[in-house]
Design an enzyme around this catalytic site. Structure first.
Site, PDB file in Angstrom:
ATOM      1  CB  CYS A 188      -0.927   0.016   1.222  1.00  0.00           C
ATOM      2  SG  CYS A 188      -0.006   0.069   2.765  1.00  0.00           S
TER       3      CYS A 188
ATOM      4  CG  ASP B 291      -0.085   3.412   4.177  1.00  0.00           C
ATOM      5  OD1 ASP B 291      -0.027   4.516   3.612  1.00  0.00           O
ATOM      6  OD2 ASP B 291      -1.142   2.786   4.330  1.00  0.00           O
TER       7      ASP B 291
ATOM      8  CB  CYS C 197      -4.692   2.070   7.514  1.00  0.00           C
ATOM      9  SG  CYS C 197      -4.247   0.357   7.836  1.00  0.00           S
TER      10      CYS C 197
ATOM     11  CB  CYS D 220      -2.111  -3.022   7.999  1.00  0.00           C
ATOM     12  SG  CYS D 220      -3.194  -2.761   6.582  1.00  0.00           S
TER      13      CYS D 220
HETATM   14 FE1  FES Z   1      -1.357   0.655   4.413  1.00  0.00          FE
HETATM   15 FE2  FES Z   1      -2.866  -0.439   6.263  1.00  0.00          FE
HETATM   16  S1  FES Z   1      -3.435   0.118   4.247  1.00  0.00           S
HETATM   17  S2  FES Z   1      -0.783   0.093   6.393  1.00  0.00           S
END
Ligand code: FES
Length: 211
Positions: free
Chosen positions: A36, A38, A63, A107
């Site tokens: 993702c 992140d 998230c 995540c």
């Molecule tokens: Fe990226 Fe959860 S969607 S860490």
């Protein structure tokens, strides 16, 4: 409306434990999720005699699931030895949270990888390495897969930002496909240096830009 998250996850998300930065940490790492884009940073303080993690903090740019898992794994890791903390799995973290939606597995993987990378950073800085294999282009490339390209949220390898990697006598030379005055040039250079510099046989990392 039915929430996809259980109460425990929401509690850790709303009031996460161990959030923040440690000044002068003994080990630290920022990991990005290939799924993702992140990121999570983990900082640890380690007692060098007992190898126990005495303090730990994290910062999440992910998230709710990532924040909740970061909160629970830092709780789980505090007071454990490095060896014990390394064995914490994302499944255990998810279980401790009472479950996460399956689509959110990556995540919790990201949070656990952040912890493992901070431990690895500590071990590399202190010369605790199981196997001293010479650094190759492939090893450098694999590490670069953990450096995010902020322009796209994907890693710098997948987005073809790395033009050239050369290794010469402990010196790693990288060329990045960005002009040096690009707004992200300095931060990408720092992140790359952080990831590569701790390899046991690397003495210097030089990051050049195309112009
Ligand atoms: Fe990226 Fe959860 S969607 S860490």
């Amino acid at each position: 409306m039915k929430f996809p998250y259980n109460e425990k996850v929401l509690e850790h998300f709303r009031r996460p434990h161990n959030v923040g930065k440690l000044e002068n940490p003994d080990g630290k790492a920022t990991e990005g999720s290939p799924a993702c884009g992140d990121m999570v940073s983990v900082y640890i303080k380690v007692n060098p005699q007992s190898n126990i993690i005495e303090d730990i903090k994290f910062e999440s740019y992910g998230c709710a699931s990532n924040i909740a898992t970061g909160s629970i794994i830092t709780d789980m890791a505090k007071g454990k030895t490095l060896e014990e903390a390394k064995k914490i799995t994302w499944q255990q973290a998810t279980e401790a949270l009472g479950g996460l939606p399956p689509i959110k597995a990556h995540c919790s993987v990201l949070a656990v990888e952040g912890l493992r990378a901070a431990i690895q950073n500590y071990e590399e800085k202190h010369g605790i390495i199981a196997e001293k294999v010479p650094t190759t282009i492939e090893i450098v490339n694999n590490r670069l897969k953990k450096v995010m390209n902020p322009l796209t949220g994907l890693d710098v390898v997948r987005t073809n930002l790395i033009k050239k990697i050369e290794i010469d006598n402990g010196k790693v030379l990288l060329t990045i496909d960005l002009p040096s005055n690009h707004q992200f040039a300095a931060s990408i250079r720092e992140e790359i240096k952080e990831k590569i510099e701790t390899l046991w046989d690397v003495k210097e990392v030089i990051v050049d830009f195309i112009e």
